[in-house]
Design a protein around this motif. Structure first.
Motif, PDB file in Angstrom:
ATOM      1  N   MET A  55       5.767  -6.636   7.832  1.00 45.74           N
ATOM      2  CA  MET A  55       4.614  -5.872   8.339  1.00 45.74           C
ATOM      3  C   MET A  55       3.296  -6.534   7.957  1.00 45.74           C
ATOM      4  O   MET A  55       2.270  -6.326   8.635  1.00 45.74           O
ATOM      5  CB  MET A  55       4.663  -4.439   7.809  1.00 45.74           C
ATOM      6  CG  MET A  55       5.827  -3.618   8.369  1.00 45.74           C
ATOM      7  SD  MET A  55       6.082  -2.056   7.470  1.00 45.74           S
ATOM      8  CE  MET A  55       4.531  -1.221   7.801  1.00 45.74           C
ATOM      9  N   GLY A  89       8.489  -4.672   4.402  1.00 44.14           N
ATOM     10  CA  GLY A  89       7.149  -4.798   3.830  1.00 44.14           C
ATOM     11  C   GLY A  89       6.539  -6.166   4.100  1.00 44.14           C
ATOM     12  O   GLY A  89       5.431  -6.258   4.683  1.00 44.14           O
ATOM     13  N   GLY A 103       2.307  -2.749   4.966  1.00 48.31           N
ATOM     14  CA  GLY A 103       3.251  -3.760   4.499  1.00 48.31           C
ATOM     15  C   GLY A 103       2.922  -4.247   3.100  1.00 48.31           C
ATOM     16  O   GLY A 103       3.815  -4.467   2.265  1.00 48.31           O
ATOM     17  N   THR A 126       5.355  -3.749   0.030  1.00 45.84           N
ATOM     18  CA  THR A 126       5.830  -4.913  -0.720  1.00 45.84           C
ATOM     19  C   THR A 126       5.542  -4.762  -2.201  1.00 45.84           C
ATOM     20  O   THR A 126       6.378  -5.081  -3.062  1.00 45.84           O
ATOM     21  CB  THR A 126       5.163  -6.195  -0.192  1.00 45.84           C
ATOM     22  OG1 THR A 126       5.466  -6.354   1.203  1.00 45.84           O
ATOM     23  CG2 THR A 126       5.654  -7.407  -0.955  1.00 45.84           C
TER      24      THR A 126
END
Length: 388
Positions: free
Chosen positions: A120, A117, A143, A147
């Motif tokens: 990205m 995450g 991402g 996250t």
């Protein structure tokens, strides 16, 4: 950390259990190898259960009841067979096999969520090519979402693992009830033992204290009554009355001490104690005791008090001319039968002490039955379980 340690322990445990199962099945042509493999499998499973429970307690705050999973594993064929037949054994093995796959999968997903995450998010910095710029921003958005969702993903995976552990490593409702019954039985035994010890203390204190002083008082009054001839009539009458009253109180106290815990029951057993009860009864009692050994102290005490109180009730309430007491020890049970030829109509709610007798019998898991039609006879039947 819960999922990472779960992956390590689950992978190791699942591999070990699978290998032991293959070893036991592969060596089935022999006799020793499957037994050794099964014993080792159960030992490994029990050890893994302890480790997994500790992991769930440390990271998820899980609590576990005491009892079944703490039992030692032996290689005796009978003990192994009992463990193999136990449902909790198969629940443990199921969890460890599932944990071998689920633990690795859950840890991989959690690690990916926490690492991929954030990585990205920086996808737009990888290049300025206009053909890839939109894709990079999409990866960046994904991402950010990944996250933000990582804590919930991790908690969900851990919660699912915790649910599996509670179902497969915990105790079922039946086992929990069995544990509760065992705890209550132990508590009841402790209470009965404490009450018995307290009765013994009171009996000892009365015998060594008040009874001795009353005996001395009665003797002194008797001596005064016999030797003091020059007292006025009123004084002589007062001493005589005091002497008779002291003797009656001493008799009552001896009966009380005997009722608390008769010494003959402790020293010579139930047969001798019941013979003394029958001899003191104001109505003729036919007694038969068939016992080839002594039973537990609390069972002896209950049997003694049941017979003693029942004969007291017969003398006071039944208008009977004869009574019979039969005691048999067979098939792990002490069976009592107290019968009289009185007028019958005995009722546990009528103040004759039958409810108290029933409570005494239930304190040692016994059964108590009364048959008392109007006109008689009255029959009390008691069964007390005895460990062989």
């Amino acid at each position: 950390m819960h999922l990472v340690t779960g992956a390590v322990v689950g992978l190791f445990g699942g591999t070990a259990i699978f290998a032991l199962v293959l070893l036991g099945v592969g060596g089935f042509v022999t006799v020793v190898l499957p037994i050794v493999a099964a014993g080792t499998l159960l030992v490994v499973s029990a050890g893994l259960t302890v480790v997994q429970r500790s992991r769930h307690t440390a990271f998820l705050g899980a609590t576990w009841p005491e009892g079944p999973f703490a039992q030692p594993v032996t290689f005796a064929p009978r003990a192994l067979l009992a463990l193999v037949r136990s449902p909790r054994t198969w629940r443990q093995l199921s969890y460890h096999l599932i944990a071998g796959c689920y633990g690795l999968l859950a840890a991989s997903i959690a690690i990916a969520a926490w690492t991929m995450g954030p990585a990205m998010i920086f996808a737009p910095l990888l290049g300025r090519d206009t053909g890839l710029e939109l894709r990079h921003w999409i990866l960046c958005g994904m991402g950010i979402v990944l996250t933000i969702a990582a804590p919930w993903i991790t908690q969900g995976l851990a919660a699912l693992d915790g649910l599996l552990a509670r179902v497969l490593l915990g105790t079922s409702r039946t086992e929990a009830l069995e544990l509760r019954v065992s705890d209550l039985a132990a508590s009841r035994t402790s209470t009965v033992d404490a009450a018995d010890a307290e009765r013994r203390r009171i009996e000892r204190d009365l015998h060594d204290g008040a009874q001795q002083r009353l005996t001395s008082l009665a003797m002194n009054l008797g001596i005064a009554r016999a030797t003091l001839d020059d007292l006025p009539e009123g004084g002589a009458r007062a001493i005589a009355e005091a002497h008779e009253e002291a003797k009656q109180v001493l008799t009552d106290l001896r009966d009380l001490v005997r009722g608390l815990h008769p010494a003959v029951l402790e020293d010579r057993g139930l047969d001798a104690a019941l013979s003394a009860v029958a001899a003191r009864s104001p109505i003729p009692v036919r007694l038969r005791v068939d016992m080839d050994r002594r039973v537990a102290r609390d069972v002896e005490a209950v049997a003694y008090f049941v017979v003693s109180e029942a004969l007291t009730n017969v003398a006071r309430h039944s208008e009977a001319e004869h009574a019979a007491v039969e005691v048999d020890l067979e098939d792990g049970e002490l069976r009592l039968r107290i019968a009289d030829d009185g007028r019958g109509g005995a009722d546990s709610k009528g103040g004759t002490g039958l409810q108290g007798l029933s409570d005494r019998v239930r304190s040692v898991d016994g059964s108590f039955r009364v048959t008392s039609p109007l006109g008689g006879p009255t029959v009390i039947e008691v069964e007390l379980p005895c460990a062989s």
